[in-house]
Design a protein around this motif. Structure first.
Motif: not given
Length: 272
Positions: A68-69, A109, A112, A114
């Protein structure tokens, strides 16, 4: 993180609106719509930056560890590069095509988590590793722009060859300019990717067993570096036609996507 989730949701909504306005400008060459799309894109960048900073404060590390990041950061890099290119070069179509990629990445994202399922250890948040990942994402951003330039080159080459004179052609840089821009982006991306691999190797030597060098993702990263380095070599030697260089550049980007999304087979390169 729930208290800033609205920033993330608003970012996606405004990003979608910006891409749609750019699409309208692409189809109808509407300058007012183009300015509106750019204004929304600037707001998207500000919101992304605010959300990213809030994540960094909450998690107490530079948030580029989970999938995600990294997807969010990749999208932020593409938006940042788009704004810079618009300011310095005014290539509206490049901004449009680049942000199609950026928007798709950001939408991915959404599906997904976090935060990682398992707590992120202090080993995973070392400065070496965070710098390694950050440089890799910036190199991917440069390669993404290079790919877009190559796609635009092939599109314009085909239109000119078929003698299809459309208003769209007037909005494109010359073939030589497109090829030169693709070359410059790869010239930026390759050193960053090389440095990323070097830092990752140093980190791996410090905290991982020797067999990490046989990891699939390490192999594909080296293969990706070799592919782009070979592209630069062929371009420098001027032994390939520019159309062939553009095609090879797109194939190299396909390898990048495989490395980023398709290769995830080890504990230390696992997103989860």
């Amino acid at each position: 993180m729930a208290d800033v989730r609205w920033i993330y949701d608003l970012t996606i909504f405004l990003y979608a609106a910006s891409v749609l306005f750019y699409l309208n400008d692409f189809l109808q060459s509407n300058r007012k719509v183009n300015r509106l799309a750019f204004g929304l894109l600037a707001v998207v960048w500000a919101l992304q930056t605010a959300f990213f900073v809030s994540q960094a404060i909450t998690k107490a590390y530079f948030p580029v560890i989970t999938l995600f990041e990294t997807l969010f950061f990749y999208s932020w890099v593409l938006v940042s590069l788009s704004l810079a290119i618009h300011y310095f070069f005014r290539i509206d179509l490049l901004v449009f095509f680049t942000n199609i990629i950026g928007f798709v990445v950001l939408v991915l994202s959404m599906f997904l988590p976090e935060t990682p399922i398992k707590a992120v250890s202090h080993i995973l948040t070392s400065e070496l590793l965070l710098t390694h990942v950050t440089l890799a994402i910036f190199s991917y951003g440069a390669f993404s722009l290079s790919m877009v330039f190559s796609v635009m080159y092939l599109f314009q080459h085909k239109m000119l060859k078929e003698r299809k004179w459309t208003p769209l052609l007037r909005r494109l840089p010359s073939l030589d300019q497109l090829e030169a821009y693709a070359y410059r982006m790869n010239m930026l991306g390759v050193p960053m990717l090389l440095l990323s691999i070097v830092l990752g190797t140093i980190w791996g030597k410090m905290v991982l067993p020797e067999k990490f060098l046989l990891d699939t993702k390490v192999f594909f990263s080296l293969l990706l570096l070799a592919a782009y380095s070979f592209w630069l070599y062929k371009r420098y030697r001027d032994t390939w036609q520019k159309r062939r260089l553009a095609q090879a550049n797109i194939l190299a980007f396909a390898l990048l996507l495989i490395n980023f999304f398709g290769v995830n087979t080890s504990n230390f390169h696992s997103w989860w």
